[in-house]
Motif scaffolding. Structure first.
Motif: not given
Length: 193
Positions: A62, A65, A77-82, A85, A116, A120-121
């Motif tokens: 990450t 931010w 920063t985050g990736d909601d699809n990971n 996380l 969320r 983005s998240c």
């Protein structure tokens, strides 16, 4: 690629600080709020990748931010699809590791919360109260300026009649790096002269 991530993860594995010898880490400890904020600002402004590791082994890459010194919170920063996380959030704690130049920074993050938004998240956590700063190399080194660099004058170990005048690239407690032109027979790395 997966190989590059694996190599980066190995390089950013958290140091095992433990509680058994807190005095042993005192030289590396940063607990001044001003200095911690300065290091966090550098991480944020340079978009430096952070590797977050949970106790169960889940890891996420990450970036910082933002941070709010009044609320004592950091946003990453985050990736909601990971899927990893959510593992970090469930663990409610993580160790963050990042590099600023040749300095490894490590700090704990607690009270993790996934925020969320519509597009983005972000991962939010309590600001670190303590940060550890480690030199990336086992020995400090001095890089020489190319124009005024010193040179090492020696005879080639395999060819005693060949005199060499090699530019010194850097010096550390463990030795030095020399620039070897392509037309010179190779020297063994780690050679003691």
């Amino acid at each position: 690629s997966a190989t590059e991530f694996a190599a980066m993860f190995q390089d950013t594995r958290p140091a095992a600080l433990g509680d058994d010898n807190p005095q042993g880490w005192a030289d590396f400890r940063v607990d001044s709020p001003t200095e911690i904020q300065s290091l966090l600002r550098q991480l944020r402004d340079s978009n430096t990748p952070l590797v977050l590791s949970a106790p169960d082994g889940a890891a996420v890459v990450t970036e910082l931010w933002s941070f709010d010194s009044d609320q004592q919170r950091v946003n990453l920063t985050g990736d909601d699809n990971n899927p990893a996380l959510q593992g970090l959030v469930d663990a409610d704690e993580a160790v963050a590791v990042a590099y600023l130049d040749n300095v490894k920074l490590q700090f704990d993050l607690q009270d993790l919360l996934l925020v969320r938004g519509p597009r983005s998240c972000a991962l939010q956590a309590r600001s670190p109260q303590v940060l550890y700063r480690f030199q990336r190399r086992s020995a400090y080194r001095v890089r020489t300026l190319e124009r005024h660099s010193p040179s090492a004058r020696l005879r080639h170990p395999a060819l005693p009649d060949m005199r060499l005048d090699l530019r010194v690239l850097d010096v550390s407690i463990g030795g030095c790096a020399l620039f070897l032109p392509t037309d010179v027979p190779p020297l063994e790395p780690g050679l003691t002269l």
